[in-house]
Design a protein around this motif. Structure first.
Motif, PDB file in Angstrom:
ATOM      1  N   SER A 167      52.846  27.300  42.722  1.00 57.47           N
ATOM      2  CA  SER A 167      51.895  26.622  43.594  1.00 57.47           C
ATOM      3  C   SER A 167      50.584  27.406  43.698  1.00 57.47           C
ATOM      4  O   SER A 167      50.602  28.634  43.867  1.00 57.47           O
ATOM      5  CB  SER A 167      52.480  26.457  44.995  1.00 57.47           C
ATOM      6  OG  SER A 167      51.477  26.071  45.916  1.00 57.47           O
ATOM      7  N   PRO A 168      49.445  26.725  43.635  1.00 57.04           N
ATOM      8  CA  PRO A 168      48.159  27.417  43.785  1.00 57.04           C
ATOM      9  C   PRO A 168      47.881  27.822  45.224  1.00 57.04           C
ATOM     10  O   PRO A 168      46.821  28.391  45.514  1.00 57.04           O
ATOM     11  CB  PRO A 168      47.151  26.373  43.291  1.00 57.04           C
ATOM     12  CG  PRO A 168      47.802  25.067  43.570  1.00 57.04           C
ATOM     13  CD  PRO A 168      49.269  25.287  43.364  1.00 57.04           C
ATOM     14  N   SER A 169      48.820  27.545  46.143  1.00 58.42           N
ATOM     15  CA  SER A 169      48.644  27.995  47.527  1.00 58.42           C
ATOM     16  C   SER A 169      48.793  29.510  47.625  1.00 58.42           C
ATOM     17  O   SER A 169      48.372  30.114  48.618  1.00 58.42           O
ATOM     18  CB  SER A 169      49.663  27.310  48.442  1.00 58.42           C
ATOM     19  OG  SER A 169      50.983  27.657  48.066  1.00 58.42           O
ATOM     20  N   ILE A 170      49.382  30.132  46.605  1.00 55.12           N
ATOM     21  CA  ILE A 170      49.432  31.601  46.532  1.00 55.12           C
ATOM     22  C   ILE A 170      48.006  32.128  46.406  1.00 55.12           C
ATOM     23  O   ILE A 170      47.200  31.600  45.636  1.00 55.12           O
ATOM     24  CB  ILE A 170      50.269  32.043  45.311  1.00 55.12           C
ATOM     25  CG1 ILE A 170      51.717  31.598  45.462  1.00 55.12           C
ATOM     26  CG2 ILE A 170      50.191  33.552  45.107  1.00 55.12           C
ATOM     27  CD1 ILE A 170      52.551  31.796  44.200  1.00 55.12           C
ATOM     28  N   ASP A 171      47.682  33.171  47.157  1.00 57.28           N
ATOM     29  CA  ASP A 171      46.352  33.775  47.034  1.00 57.28           C
ATOM     30  C   ASP A 171      46.303  34.544  45.710  1.00 57.28           C
ATOM     31  O   ASP A 171      46.901  35.611  45.573  1.00 57.28           O
ATOM     32  CB  ASP A 171      46.092  34.714  48.204  1.00 57.28           C
ATOM     33  CG  ASP A 171      44.693  35.344  48.160  1.00 57.28           C
ATOM     34  OD1 ASP A 171      43.951  35.071  47.189  1.00 57.28           O
ATOM     35  OD2 ASP A 171      44.359  36.107  49.077  1.00 57.28           O
ATOM     36  N   PHE A 172      45.610  33.972  44.740  1.00 53.54           N
ATOM     37  CA  PHE A 172      45.605  34.577  43.404  1.00 53.54           C
ATOM     38  C   PHE A 172      44.302  35.314  43.089  1.00 53.54           C
ATOM     39  O   PHE A 172      44.013  35.622  41.941  1.00 53.54           O
ATOM     40  CB  PHE A 172      45.871  33.498  42.336  1.00 53.54           C
ATOM     41  CG  PHE A 172      44.917  32.324  42.365  1.00 53.54           C
ATOM     42  CD1 PHE A 172      43.700  32.371  41.699  1.00 53.54           C
ATOM     43  CD2 PHE A 172      45.244  31.174  43.071  1.00 53.54           C
ATOM     44  CE1 PHE A 172      42.836  31.298  41.712  1.00 53.54           C
ATOM     45  CE2 PHE A 172      44.388  30.081  43.095  1.00 53.54           C
ATOM     46  CZ  PHE A 172      43.166  30.149  42.415  1.00 53.54           C
ATOM     47  N   GLY A 173      43.532  35.620  44.109  1.00 55.32           N
ATOM     48  CA  GLY A 173      42.237  36.265  43.879  1.00 55.32           C
ATOM     49  C   GLY A 173      42.310  37.706  43.445  1.00 55.32           C
ATOM     50  O   GLY A 173      41.378  38.218  42.827  1.00 55.32           O
ATOM     51  N   ASN A 174      43.413  38.383  43.777  1.00 55.83           N
ATOM     52  CA  ASN A 174      43.510  39.807  43.451  1.00 55.83           C
ATOM     53  C   ASN A 174      44.970  40.174  43.211  1.00 55.83           C
ATOM     54  O   ASN A 174      45.535  41.010  43.891  1.00 55.83           O
ATOM     55  CB  ASN A 174      42.920  40.652  44.587  1.00 55.83           C
ATOM     56  CG  ASN A 174      42.841  42.127  44.250  1.00 55.83           C
ATOM     57  OD1 ASN A 174      42.874  42.519  43.081  1.00 55.83           O
ATOM     58  ND2 ASN A 174      42.758  42.964  45.276  1.00 55.83           N
ATOM     59  N   LEU A 175      45.566  39.529  42.221  1.00 54.21           N
ATOM     60  CA  LEU A 175      46.957  39.789  41.879  1.00 54.21           C
ATOM     61  C   LEU A 175      47.042  40.930  40.868  1.00 54.21           C
ATOM     62  O   LEU A 175      46.389  40.899  39.830  1.00 54.21           O
ATOM     63  CB  LEU A 175      47.616  38.540  41.285  1.00 54.21           C
ATOM     64  CG  LEU A 175      47.712  37.302  42.192  1.00 54.21           C
ATOM     65  CD1 LEU A 175      48.369  36.154  41.431  1.00 54.21           C
ATOM     66  CD2 LEU A 175      48.483  37.616  43.464  1.00 54.21           C
ATOM     67  N   GLY A 176      47.862  41.922  41.177  1.00 48.83           N
ATOM     68  CA  GLY A 176      48.067  43.009  40.234  1.00 48.83           C
ATOM     69  C   GLY A 176      48.857  42.530  39.026  1.00 48.83           C
ATOM     70  O   GLY A 176      49.676  41.611  39.128  1.00 48.83           O
ATOM     71  N   LEU A 177      48.606  43.141  37.879  1.00 45.32           N
ATOM     72  CA  LEU A 177      49.332  42.751  36.667  1.00 45.32           C
ATOM     73  C   LEU A 177      49.483  43.944  35.740  1.00 45.32           C
ATOM     74  O   LEU A 177      48.687  44.889  35.775  1.00 45.32           O
ATOM     75  CB  LEU A 177      48.615  41.605  35.951  1.00 45.32           C
ATOM     76  CG  LEU A 177      47.174  41.836  35.496  1.00 45.32           C
ATOM     77  CD1 LEU A 177      47.120  42.344  34.050  1.00 45.32           C
ATOM     78  CD2 LEU A 177      46.362  40.574  35.623  1.00 45.32           C
ATOM     79  N   VAL A 178      50.529  43.878  34.933  1.00 44.04           N
ATOM     80  CA  VAL A 178      50.793  44.915  33.941  1.00 44.04           C
ATOM     81  C   VAL A 178      51.081  44.237  32.612  1.00 44.04           C
ATOM     82  O   VAL A 178      51.914  43.323  32.547  1.00 44.04           O
ATOM     83  CB  VAL A 178      52.003  45.787  34.341  1.00 44.04           C
ATOM     84  CG1 VAL A 178      52.255  46.853  33.273  1.00 44.04           C
ATOM     85  CG2 VAL A 178      51.787  46.430  35.693  1.00 44.04           C
ATOM     86  N   MET A 179      50.413  44.667  31.555  1.00 45.41           N
ATOM     87  CA  MET A 179      50.732  44.183  30.216  1.00 45.41           C
ATOM     88  C   MET A 179      51.485  45.286  29.478  1.00 45.41           C
ATOM     89  O   MET A 179      51.026  46.433  29.439  1.00 45.41           O
ATOM     90  CB  MET A 179      49.478  43.777  29.443  1.00 45.41           C
ATOM     91  CG  MET A 179      49.812  43.170  28.078  1.00 45.41           C
ATOM     92  SD  MET A 179      48.408  42.376  27.251  1.00 45.41           S
ATOM     93  CE  MET A 179      47.417  43.811  26.812  1.00 45.41           C
ATOM     94  N   SER A 180      52.638  44.912  28.921  1.00 39.25           N
ATOM     95  CA  SER A 180      53.501  45.877  28.251  1.00 39.25           C
ATOM     96  C   SER A 180      53.802  45.432  26.830  1.00 39.25           C
ATOM     97  O   SER A 180      53.799  44.236  26.523  1.00 39.25           O
ATOM     98  CB  SER A 180      54.827  46.021  28.999  1.00 39.25           C
ATOM     99  OG  SER A 180      54.616  46.370  30.340  1.00 39.25           O
ATOM    100  N   ILE A 181      54.076  46.404  25.983  1.00 39.03           N
ATOM    101  CA  ILE A 181      54.580  46.141  24.638  1.00 39.03           C
ATOM    102  C   ILE A 181      55.863  46.927  24.465  1.00 39.03           C
ATOM    103  O   ILE A 181      55.894  48.148  24.698  1.00 39.03           O
ATOM    104  CB  ILE A 181      53.548  46.512  23.554  1.00 39.03           C
ATOM    105  CG1 ILE A 181      52.334  45.577  23.648  1.00 39.03           C
ATOM    106  CG2 ILE A 181      54.175  46.437  22.162  1.00 39.03           C
ATOM    107  CD1 ILE A 181      51.278  45.811  22.585  1.00 39.03           C
TER     108      ILE A 181
END
Length: 258
Positions: A167-181
């Protein structure tokens, strides 16, 4: 055939055959308008072969990257169904030349979005959001190109993976993320890297797509731009993004046959 149609054929065949090409504008004569026209013609050749356009991708959505490239606006490319990679699947490494990957936030639209919209209006058109990965694979030899050339080459977009929709009701303005290989974290970032807030990327997509005569429609997928630097990927690797509150999205590249 005009020289722009010829360029479109060259770029399209490079993507279709997975073969690198020399620069098409080494003397720097192409305008951005001509470059986008080449992109449209090139993608049009794919659609004529039976592919279906499913959305758009945004590029240079980092302010620093925009300044570095001397730009006052983002760039964009088109997404087709043949570019979509099933989440968690293994794909053939030989469908790419020298691929890189970057983590993205994806939007799914539930209604059409005209050119001039506010952030709130853009948000009201969003059905769902999801973590995503984009494979960028410039067709130019040695990854050497100028700005019009990368635009003509569909902004290097070659594949994309979308995770579970939320749902876009989640505040997605500053979501942390990690990209892994292969389970090893390589890049840590935030969705705030996308023009300060990803919704601004969607607003820009609405403006640019409408300006090209292809306004955003219900059902379109929009990739909001790379949230970290792109990373080179190799056969045999598993690439994944984990995004705060939204979960994971990933895929693997097959080993090259012996």
């Amino acid at each position: 055939m005009s020289h722009l149609e010829n360029f479109a054929q060259i770029v399209d065949q490079a993507a279709f055959n997975c073969q690198e090409i020399a620069q098409i504008d080494s003397d720097g004569k192409l305008t951005l308008e001509e470059a986008y026209y080449i992109q449209k013609l090139s993608i049009g050749r794919r659609l004529a072969r039976g592919e279906r356009q499913v959305g758009f991708k945004m590029g240079f959505t980092s302010r620093a990257k925009m300044v570095q490239m001397g730009l006052s606006d983002v760039i964009w490319g088109r997404l087709t169904d043949a570019m979509q990679i099933e989440e968690g699947s293994e794909i053939e490494a030989n469908r790419f030349i020298h691929p890189r990957v970057e983590p993205e936030l994806a939007f799914l639209l539930k209604k059409d979005l005209p050119a001039n919209v506010t952030n709130a209006q853009a948000l009201s058109a969003v059905e769902a959001i999801a973590p995503a990965l984009e494979v960028i694979d410039s067709r130019y030899k040695d990854f050497k190109f100028n700005l019009p050339e990368v635009i003509a080459d569909n902004a290097s977009s070659s594949g994309f993976v979308v995770g579970n929709w939320h749902s876009p009701s989640i505040d997605f303005g500053n979501l942390g993320l990690v990209m892994s290989i292969d389970g090893r974290p390589l890049h840590v970032g935030s969705t705030a890297a996308l023009l300060g807030h990803p919704i601004r990327s969607l607003v820009a997509a609405a403006r640019l797509a409408a300006g090209a005569g292809e306004p955003l429609k219900a059902g379109d997928i929009i990739l909001a731009g790379g949230a970290t630097p792109a990373e080179w990927i190799k056969p045999g690797q598993y690439i994944e993004v984990e995004m705060q509150h939204l979960g994971r999205a990933g895929f693997s590249l097959s080993q090259n046959p012996a």
